[in-house]
Design a protein around this motif. Structure first.
Motif, PDB file in Angstrom:
ATOM      1  N   UNK A   1      10.598  -2.853  -8.779  1.00  0.00           N
ATOM      2  CA  UNK A   1       9.553  -3.315  -9.684  1.00  0.00           C
ATOM      3  C   UNK A   1       8.191  -2.876  -9.148  1.00  0.00           C
ATOM      4  N   UNK A   2       7.516  -2.030  -9.927  1.00  0.00           N
ATOM      5  CA  UNK A   2       6.161  -1.603  -9.588  1.00  0.00           C
ATOM      6  C   UNK A   2       5.192  -2.550 -10.286  1.00  0.00           C
ATOM      7  N   UNK A   3       4.350  -3.221  -9.507  1.00  0.00           N
ATOM      8  CA  UNK A   3       3.417  -4.201 -10.073  1.00  0.00           C
ATOM      9  C   UNK A   3       1.990  -3.676 -10.132  1.00  0.00           C
ATOM     10  N   UNK A   4       1.665  -2.668  -9.327  1.00  0.00           N
ATOM     11  CA  UNK A   4       0.333  -2.059  -9.329  1.00  0.00           C
ATOM     12  C   UNK A   4       0.450  -0.686  -8.677  1.00  0.00           C
ATOM     13  N   UNK A   5      -0.307   0.280  -9.144  1.00  0.00           N
ATOM     14  CA  UNK A   5      -1.429   0.194 -10.097  1.00  0.00           C
ATOM     15  C   UNK A   5      -0.999   0.059 -11.555  1.00  0.00           C
ATOM     16  N   UNK A   6       0.262   0.430 -11.883  1.00  0.00           N
ATOM     17  CA  UNK A   6       0.789   0.221 -13.223  1.00  0.00           C
ATOM     18  C   UNK A   6       2.063  -0.610 -13.099  1.00  0.00           C
ATOM     19  N   UNK A   7       2.641  -1.015 -14.190  1.00  0.00           N
ATOM     20  CA  UNK A   7       3.833  -1.848 -14.152  1.00  0.00           C
ATOM     21  C   UNK A   7       5.041  -1.059 -14.634  1.00  0.00           C
TER      22      UNK A   7
ATOM     23  N   UNK B   1       0.853  -1.192   0.000  1.00  0.00           N
ATOM     24  CA  UNK B   1       0.000   0.000   0.000  1.00  0.00           C
ATOM     25  C   UNK B   1       0.884   1.236   0.000  1.00  0.00           C
ATOM     26  N   UNK B   2       0.541   2.265  -0.794  1.00  0.00           N
ATOM     27  CA  UNK B   2      -0.644   2.378  -1.649  1.00  0.00           C
ATOM     28  C   UNK B   2      -0.534   1.599  -2.956  1.00  0.00           C
ATOM     29  N   UNK B   3       0.692   1.272  -3.381  1.00  0.00           N
ATOM     30  CA  UNK B   3       0.867   0.457  -4.581  1.00  0.00           C
ATOM     31  C   UNK B   3       1.573  -0.834  -4.219  1.00  0.00           C
ATOM     32  N   UNK B   4       1.710  -1.719  -5.190  1.00  0.00           N
ATOM     33  CA  UNK B   4       2.408  -2.989  -4.986  1.00  0.00           C
ATOM     34  C   UNK B   4       3.801  -2.840  -5.582  1.00  0.00           C
ATOM     35  N   UNK B   5       4.832  -2.738  -4.717  1.00  0.00           N
ATOM     36  CA  UNK B   5       6.192  -2.460  -5.159  1.00  0.00           C
ATOM     37  C   UNK B   5       7.159  -3.443  -4.491  1.00  0.00           C
TER      38      UNK B   5
END
Length: 355
Positions: A235-241, A190-194
């Protein structure tokens, strides 16, 4: 008659008895001598560690000196260390390495070191250490949203390292890099998947272009040409890659005489496309940080396990009794206004933070 007078005069002469020297005052943990011994100990620990990161001194917990003879002492140290951002193979001097902050999920090292001091020269005889990451609960109290250390063989961590090396090797025109080991990793939900990873690499005898034809033939450079480095990947997996990779090579270094740079026991070198967990030391599989105990596990480094413990305890007791007596005597003397008694000799000051 003359003989009788001489005898009388001889009897009247004062008799001087040899007075044994008082035992030396105990060293305080922040005394210059203690600091010098700790510096030698920390350099030894880092110089004989083959995995993970360099450690810096945070606090001298205790010091004991056991006299062995004229100009010959055995010194027992208890040290509190903190992990820095410098990989163990980095040529960066320790004094220029940054200690990881508490919010980065700090890793602490606890070490017992036995040294000998002969004619003012210090040398390490034995070391015993273990290291551990701070508890997740303590991190959450200070920084509820900070990502915690992830297991180094976590599937997402391995995928990120493999993707990062593939990405770097596909874009470079220099040597093809192979994985040495994963240093640490964190996963944020949270807030993104990193996924954030750090890992050590080594240059091979192939160019990145040559590796495309036969990657299995690419071997790490021989010791007289060795070139190691370190990479970070996000590596950002969400909200974007998205994938960001940064690798820095250190250049060839001349190894210490007793520690060849290529002799990392327990490390199986891997390349992307294979099982990336092969780049993990046995002590790192399923855990979040490399353990100093892998290369520092000599029990005689601890005072309680040494053959000198009896003499050490007796010496400590006599010094303590003398100190108490001196304090009692001084307490009878009026203290000047504003007098502040000296702090206890140990443990010493904290240089960074308490963990």
């Amino acid at each position: 008659m003359k003989a009788l007078v001489a005898l009388i005069l001889l009897v009247q002469l004062p008799i001087h008895k040899a007075v044994p020297a008082a035992p030396p005052a105990p060293l305080g943990c922040d005394d210059p001598e203690s600091e010098a011994a700790a510096e030698v100990a920390v350099n030894y620990i880092n110089g004989h560690s083959h995995h993970g990161y360099k450690f810096a001194l945070n606090r001298i917990e205790d010091i004991r000196v056991v006299p062995q003879g004229p100009n010959n002492d055995i010194i027992f140290l208890e040290l509190d260390l903190l992990e820095t951002t410098c990989p163990i193979l980095s040529p960066t001097p320790l004094e220029n390495c940054t200690v990881r902050s508490f919010a980065e999920h700090a890793v602490e090292g606890d070490c017992d070191v036995k040294l000998q001091k002969v004619d003012g020269i210090l040398s390490v005889l034995a070391s015993k250490c273990h290291s551990h990451a701070d508890s997740s609960e303590d991190i959450r109290k200070v920084c509820p949203d900070c990502p915690l250390l992830a297991r180094m063989n976590d599937t997402e961590v391995l995928e990120t390292v493999s993707a990062a090396l593939n990405d770097y090797n596909s874009k470079t025109t220099d040597s093809y890099l192979r994985l040495l080991e994963i240093g640490r990793a964190k996963i944020q939900y949270h807030p993104g998947h990193v996924v954030v990873t750090e890992f050590a690499v080594g240059a091979t005898n192939c160019s990145a272009q040559e590796a495309k034809a036969n990657v299995g033939a690419c071997q790490l450079l021989p010791e007289d040409q060795s070139n190691f480095g370190f990479c970070t990947a996000v590596m950002v997996k969400a909200p974007s890659q998205d994938l960001q990779v940064d690798c820095q090579l250190y250049g060839h270094q001349v190894p210490a005489p007793d520690i060849p740079l290529l002799s990392w026991p327990g490390v199986t070198y891997a390349h992307p496309g294979q099982d990336t967990s092969a780049g993990l030391a046995p002590s790192a599989v399923g855990v979040t940080n490399h353990n100093l105990g892998l290369f520092h596990n000599n029990p005689v480094a601890s005072e309680s396990s040494s053959s000198e413990i009896l003499r050490s305890k007796l010496s400590a007791k006599s010094v303590a009794k003398r100190a108490v007596a001196e304090v009692a005597q001084h307490d009878k003397v009026p203290r000047p206004v504003g007098f502040v008694p000296p702090p206890p000799p140990c443990p010493g000051r904290i240089r960074y933070f308490d963990i």
